[in-house]
Design a protein around this motif. Structure first.
Motif, PDB file in Angstrom:
ATOM      1  N   GLY A 146     -15.361 -13.746   6.204  1.00  0.00           N
ATOM      2  CA  GLY A 146     -14.271 -13.312   7.072  1.00  0.00           C
ATOM      3  C   GLY A 146     -14.205 -11.826   7.295  1.00  0.00           C
ATOM      4  N   ARG A 147     -15.215 -11.084   6.850  1.00  0.00           N
ATOM      5  CA  ARG A 147     -15.244  -9.642   7.075  1.00  0.00           C
ATOM      6  C   ARG A 147     -15.640  -9.345   8.512  1.00  0.00           C
ATOM      7  NH1 ARG A 147     -20.042  -5.690   5.322  1.00  0.00           N
ATOM      8  NH2 ARG A 147     -20.653  -6.271   7.440  1.00  0.00           N
ATOM      9  N   ILE A 148     -14.911  -8.427   9.141  1.00  0.00           N
ATOM     10  CA  ILE A 148     -15.279  -7.999  10.490  1.00  0.00           C
ATOM     11  C   ILE A 148     -15.426  -6.483  10.533  1.00  0.00           C
ATOM     12  CG2 ILE A 148     -14.129  -9.965  11.574  1.00  0.00           C
ATOM     13  CD1 ILE A 148     -11.916  -8.041  12.485  1.00  0.00           C
ATOM     14  N   ASN A 149     -16.268  -6.033  11.447  1.00  0.00           N
ATOM     15  CA  ASN A 149     -16.458  -4.612  11.693  1.00  0.00           C
ATOM     16  C   ASN A 149     -15.449  -4.176  12.751  1.00  0.00           C
ATOM     17  OD1 ASN A 149     -17.282  -2.040  12.322  1.00  0.00           O
ATOM     18  ND2 ASN A 149     -19.281  -2.633  13.134  1.00  0.00           N
ATOM     19  N   MET A 150     -14.479  -3.355  12.359  1.00  0.00           N
ATOM     20  CA  MET A 150     -13.440  -2.943  13.293  1.00  0.00           C
ATOM     21  C   MET A 150     -13.990  -2.088  14.431  1.00  0.00           C
ATOM     22  SD  MET A 150     -10.697  -4.446  12.439  1.00  0.00           S
ATOM     23  CE  MET A 150      -9.824  -3.684  13.801  1.00  0.00           C
ATOM     24  N   CYS A 151     -15.135  -1.443  14.230  1.00  0.00           N
ATOM     25  CA  CYS A 151     -15.746  -0.671  15.320  1.00  0.00           C
ATOM     26  C   CYS A 151     -16.157  -1.572  16.479  1.00  0.00           C
ATOM     27  CB  CYS A 151     -16.995   0.055  14.844  1.00  0.00           C
ATOM     28  SG  CYS A 151     -16.809   1.024  13.367  1.00  0.00           S
ATOM     29  N   ALA A 152     -16.436  -2.839  16.169  1.00  0.00           N
ATOM     30  CA  ALA A 152     -16.902  -3.757  17.202  1.00  0.00           C
ATOM     31  C   ALA A 152     -15.759  -4.326  18.041  1.00  0.00           C
ATOM     32  CB  ALA A 152     -17.700  -4.889  16.572  1.00  0.00           C
ATOM     33  N   ILE A 153     -14.514  -4.072  17.615  1.00  0.00           N
ATOM     34  CA  ILE A 153     -13.356  -4.404  18.445  1.00  0.00           C
ATOM     35  C   ILE A 153     -13.205  -3.300  19.486  1.00  0.00           C
ATOM     36  CG2 ILE A 153     -10.861  -4.780  18.492  1.00  0.00           C
ATOM     37  CD1 ILE A 153     -12.311  -7.012  17.092  1.00  0.00           C
ATOM     38  N   THR A 154     -13.097  -3.674  20.750  1.00  0.00           N
ATOM     39  CA  THR A 154     -12.954  -2.688  21.819  1.00  0.00           C
ATOM     40  C   THR A 154     -11.762  -3.055  22.693  1.00  0.00           C
ATOM     41  OG1 THR A 154     -14.289  -3.840  23.498  1.00  0.00           O
ATOM     42  CG2 THR A 154     -15.481  -2.509  21.860  1.00  0.00           C
ATOM     43  N   SER A 155     -11.365  -2.126  23.527  1.00  0.00           N
ATOM     44  CA  SER A 155     -10.264  -2.409  24.458  1.00  0.00           C
ATOM     45  C   SER A 155     -10.638  -3.520  25.428  1.00  0.00           C
ATOM     46  CB  SER A 155      -9.890  -1.138  25.223  1.00  0.00           C
ATOM     47  OG  SER A 155     -11.002  -0.656  25.975  1.00  0.00           O
ATOM     48  N   LYS A 156     -11.928  -3.788  25.582  1.00  0.00           N
ATOM     49  CA  LYS A 156     -12.408  -4.790  26.537  1.00  0.00           C
ATOM     50  C   LYS A 156     -12.490  -6.188  25.926  1.00  0.00           C
ATOM     51  CE  LYS A 156     -15.105  -1.150  28.763  1.00  0.00           C
ATOM     52  NZ  LYS A 156     -14.586  -0.109  27.832  1.00  0.00           N
ATOM     53  N   ASN A 157     -12.691  -6.274  24.599  1.00  0.00           N
ATOM     54  CA  ASN A 157     -12.847  -7.612  24.004  1.00  0.00           C
ATOM     55  C   ASN A 157     -11.701  -8.018  23.086  1.00  0.00           C
ATOM     56  OD1 ASN A 157     -13.252  -6.479  21.409  1.00  0.00           O
ATOM     57  ND2 ASN A 157     -15.478  -6.540  21.583  1.00  0.00           N
ATOM     58  N   VAL A 158     -10.743  -7.123  22.847  1.00  0.00           N
ATOM     59  CA  VAL A 158      -9.707  -7.391  21.853  1.00  0.00           C
ATOM     60  C   VAL A 158      -8.854  -8.605  22.222  1.00  0.00           C
ATOM     61  CG1 VAL A 158      -8.054  -5.748  22.843  1.00  0.00           C
ATOM     62  CG2 VAL A 158      -7.909  -6.368  20.417  1.00  0.00           C
ATOM     63  N   ASP A 159      -8.535  -8.781  23.492  1.00  0.00           N
ATOM     64  CA  ASP A 159      -7.721  -9.932  23.886  1.00  0.00           C
ATOM     65  C   ASP A 159      -8.470 -11.239  23.644  1.00  0.00           C
ATOM     66  OD1 ASP A 159      -5.291  -8.700  24.838  1.00  0.00           O
ATOM     67  OD2 ASP A 159      -6.428  -7.966  26.551  1.00  0.00           O
ATOM     68  N   TYR A 160      -9.754 -11.249  23.961  1.00  0.00           N
ATOM     69  CA  TYR A 160     -10.570 -12.442  23.742  1.00  0.00           C
ATOM     70  C   TYR A 160     -10.648 -12.769  22.250  1.00  0.00           C
ATOM     71  CZ  TYR A 160     -14.666 -15.518  23.839  1.00  0.00           C
ATOM     72  OH  TYR A 160     -15.527 -16.584  23.684  1.00  0.00           O
ATOM     73  N   VAL A 161     -10.859 -11.744  21.416  1.00  0.00           N
ATOM     74  CA  VAL A 161     -10.958 -11.954  19.972  1.00  0.00           C
ATOM     75  C   VAL A 161      -9.632 -12.435  19.409  1.00  0.00           C
ATOM     76  CG1 VAL A 161     -11.313 -10.807  17.751  1.00  0.00           C
ATOM     77  CG2 VAL A 161     -12.845 -10.308  19.668  1.00  0.00           C
ATOM     78  N   VAL A 162      -8.529 -11.835  19.844  1.00  0.00           N
ATOM     79  CA  VAL A 162      -7.208 -12.227  19.340  1.00  0.00           C
ATOM     80  C   VAL A 162      -6.875 -13.660  19.741  1.00  0.00           C
ATOM     81  CG1 VAL A 162      -4.724 -11.824  19.657  1.00  0.00           C
ATOM     82  CG2 VAL A 162      -6.260  -9.913  19.121  1.00  0.00           C
ATOM     83  N   ASP A 163      -7.165 -14.033  20.980  1.00  0.00           N
ATOM     84  CA  ASP A 163      -6.920 -15.422  21.422  1.00  0.00           C
ATOM     85  C   ASP A 163      -7.720 -16.400  20.581  1.00  0.00           C
ATOM     86  OD1 ASP A 163      -5.188 -14.572  23.390  1.00  0.00           O
ATOM     87  OD2 ASP A 163      -6.647 -14.715  25.026  1.00  0.00           O
ATOM     88  N   ALA A 164      -8.954 -16.049  20.281  1.00  0.00           N
ATOM     89  CA  ALA A 164      -9.835 -16.920  19.494  1.00  0.00           C
ATOM     90  C   ALA A 164      -9.318 -17.050  18.050  1.00  0.00           C
ATOM     91  CB  ALA A 164     -11.249 -16.393  19.508  1.00  0.00           C
ATOM     92  N   ILE A 165      -8.927 -15.929  17.457  1.00  0.00           N
ATOM     93  CA  ILE A 165      -8.382 -15.964  16.089  1.00  0.00           C
ATOM     94  C   ILE A 165      -7.109 -16.788  16.050  1.00  0.00           C
ATOM     95  CG2 ILE A 165      -7.314 -14.571  14.278  1.00  0.00           C
ATOM     96  CD1 ILE A 165      -9.345 -12.374  14.903  1.00  0.00           C
ATOM     97  N   ASN A 166      -6.255 -16.617  17.039  1.00  0.00           N
ATOM     98  CA  ASN A 166      -5.013 -17.405  17.089  1.00  0.00           C
ATOM     99  C   ASN A 166      -5.325 -18.896  17.135  1.00  0.00           C
ATOM    100  OD1 ASN A 166      -1.964 -17.440  17.618  1.00  0.00           O
ATOM    101  ND2 ASN A 166      -2.770 -18.665  19.316  1.00  0.00           N
ATOM    102  N   ASP A 167      -6.288 -19.267  17.943  1.00  0.00           N
ATOM    103  CA  ASP A 167      -6.671 -20.684  18.035  1.00  0.00           C
ATOM    104  C   ASP A 167      -7.186 -21.195  16.698  1.00  0.00           C
ATOM    105  OD1 ASP A 167      -7.413 -23.214  19.215  1.00  0.00           O
ATOM    106  OD2 ASP A 167      -9.473 -22.471  19.307  1.00  0.00           O
ATOM    107  N   ALA A 168      -8.026 -20.387  16.033  1.00  0.00           N
ATOM    108  CA  ALA A 168      -8.592 -20.789  14.751  1.00  0.00           C
ATOM    109  C   ALA A 168      -7.514 -20.962  13.685  1.00  0.00           C
ATOM    110  CB  ALA A 168      -9.631 -19.777  14.295  1.00  0.00           C
ATOM    111  N   VAL A 169      -6.558 -20.042  13.647  1.00  0.00           N
ATOM    112  CA  VAL A 169      -5.507 -20.084  12.625  1.00  0.00           C
ATOM    113  C   VAL A 169      -4.556 -21.251  12.883  1.00  0.00           C
ATOM    114  CG1 VAL A 169      -3.507 -18.854  11.693  1.00  0.00           C
ATOM    115  CG2 VAL A 169      -5.639 -17.615  12.121  1.00  0.00           C
ATOM    116  N   VAL A 170      -4.245 -21.500  14.145  1.00  0.00           N
ATOM    117  CA  VAL A 170      -3.278 -22.553  14.488  1.00  0.00           C
ATOM    118  C   VAL A 170      -3.891 -23.944  14.322  1.00  0.00           C
ATOM    119  CG1 VAL A 170      -1.967 -23.582  16.405  1.00  0.00           C
ATOM    120  CG2 VAL A 170      -1.937 -21.089  16.039  1.00  0.00           C
ATOM    121  N   ASN A 171      -5.149 -24.099  14.663  1.00  0.00           N
ATOM    122  CA  ASN A 171      -5.733 -25.422  14.788  1.00  0.00           C
ATOM    123  C   ASN A 171      -6.762 -25.798  13.729  1.00  0.00           C
ATOM    124  OD1 ASN A 171      -4.365 -26.250  17.275  1.00  0.00           O
ATOM    125  ND2 ASN A 171      -5.548 -24.591  18.237  1.00  0.00           N
ATOM    126  N   ILE A 172      -7.223 -24.853  12.928  1.00  0.00           N
ATOM    127  CA  ILE A 172      -8.273 -25.187  11.945  1.00  0.00           C
ATOM    128  C   ILE A 172      -7.741 -25.048  10.515  1.00  0.00           C
ATOM    129  CG2 ILE A 172     -10.569 -24.618  11.103  1.00  0.00           C
ATOM    130  CD1 ILE A 172     -10.513 -25.762  13.935  1.00  0.00           C
TER     131      ILE A 172
END
Length: 405
Positions: free
Chosen positions: A379-405
């Motif tokens: 579950g380790r992530i590189n915070m440098c790889a989070i960008t203003s362009k992908n953060v919404d996509y990553v957050v939506d994906a994490i939300n789905d994983a936490v809610v449904n898995i």
């Protein structure tokens, strides 16, 4: 035809972080995200060559230096500058000539040389690493023939912070003269660092148990943006009178990943022993890489030994650290706005390049298989790889994983 001499060689297990990058590179999904690799990325998701490093390389390319071997211990101008950077120019260890250093092949080479010295010269056989720790610590000491590789508790999954009580208990139970690996700043993989008061308690136990301290220092300046603040733990242990080893890496704060530029700094109680220590390290180096490469060491020495370049570098290091902190804040705010279950305060409380998200193995697999988001299974992530362009996509994906898995 005679059978191959290699026919009984077994396939080694893959190295997770590099296998992850290979899978990411082979993935053709347009929105794929690689949160695994431990290297800085710009907000465009690109590698960064620091401008001050480019200037140094241009100057180096036009000089008249040859390609003769460096001394076995490495480039003196680099080694001296590296020691001053981590210890501070007014360090009692420097003033009293109680330090020596060896240029190594990145932070990994520092740890390996240290392990060889501890085993062969000091006859140590027990080492304690944090649970969890950088994936290579255990293997390095294993291949240096340490018989007892033990763990001390570090991560508290409930608070997603430091398990200080467990850490102190485990170190207090360690045999005298055991080796302990401490992360000097920006703990990898958790991003959880002890407070000033907690460092004092850790030092108390290490002193009482006569533990041999190795500080793994891969992120000075890169963590908080402040070189002195990030050197606090090392300098505190030196002020307390510890003899210790400090593994310095310049991969992150200089962006010299593939130049393998590291420095093993050794602090002793007295200057008289240092020539003997250096001589034994040189024999070990001779059997491993013989002499260090020149380029990365010269880049670092050129920058650190020039007042204007040094000032410019500090600004650029802070810019990298600031961007990481901005991405932490942005990701935290978006998870909170999304209403993702659980507390995500640890994202902004942790420090440095990595965030230990608390996502479980099943959630990590879900993110990879459904969203093409790649991260280590822990579950380790590189915070440098989070960008203003992908953060919404990553957050939506994490939300789905936490809610449904």
């Amino acid at each position: 035809m005679a059978a191959s001499i290699f026919q009984d060689v077994e396939m080694a297990p893959p190295i997770e972080v590099f296998q992850l990058t290979n899978r990411y590179n082979d993935d053709t999904f347009p929105q794929k995200v690689n949160l695994g690799v431990g290297a800085y990325r710009t907000d465009d998701g690109k590698p960064l060559v620091l401008p001050v490093v480019k200037k140094a390389e241009v100057a180096m390319a036009s000089d008249s230096q040859n390609h003769e071997y460096l001394p076995v211990a490495g480039l003196p101008a680099f080694r001296d500058a590296a020691k001053k950077l981590i210890l501070g120019e007014d360090s009692p260890a420097l003033v009293e000539n109680r330090t020596e250093s060896i240029q190594c092949l990145g932070g990994t080479g520092c740890i390996r040389l240290c392990a060889e010295f501890l085993k062969k010269i000091l006859k140590c056989d027990t080492v304690y690493v944090s649970k969890p720790t950088w994936g290579n610590h255990r293997n390095i000491f294993k291949h240096a023939n340490f018989s007892n590789i033990k763990e001390y508790r570090y991560w508290n999954p409930e608070s997603r912070g430091l398990n200080l009580e467990g850490m102190l208990e485990d170190l207090n139970n360690a045999p005298s003269r055991s080796v302990v690996i401490l992360h000097a700043v920006a703990h990898n993989p958790t991003g959880v660092d002890p407070s000033v008061e907690e460092w004092e308690k850790i030092a108390d136990v290490c002193k009482a148990k006569e533990l041999i301290v190795v500080m793994d220092n891969a992120y000075q300046g890169f963590a908080s943006g402040d070189l002195d603040k990030d050197a606090y733990a090392v300098r505190y242990f030196v002020r307390r009178g510890f003899e210790l080893f400090i593994a310095q890496s310049f991969s992150k704060n200089f962006g010299l990943y593939n130049e393998r530029t590291g420095n093993l700094c050794i602090v002793s109680k007295t200057p008289e022993v240092l020539n003997r220590v250096k001589s034994q390290c040189e024999i070990l180096v001779r059997t491993m890489w013989s002499n260090p490469p020149n380029h990365g060491g010269r880049v670092v020495a050129t920058v650190l030994n020039n007042q204007a370049s040094y000032a410019e570098w500090k600004v650029q290091v802070k810019e990298m650290a600031d961007r990481i902190q901005q991405m932490r804040k942005l990701m935290f705010e978006k998870l909170r706005a999304k209403g993702t279950p659980g507390s995500w305060n640890h994202i902004i409380q942790q420090i440095g390049m990595f965030c230990y998200t608390g996502l479980n193995v099943h959630q990590v697999k879900h993110l990879r298989e459904k969203y093409h988001i790649y991260m280590l299974m822990e579950g380790r992530i590189n915070m440098c790889a989070i960008t203003s362009k992908n953060v919404d996509y990553v957050v939506d994906a994490i939300n789905d994983a936490v809610v449904n898995i």
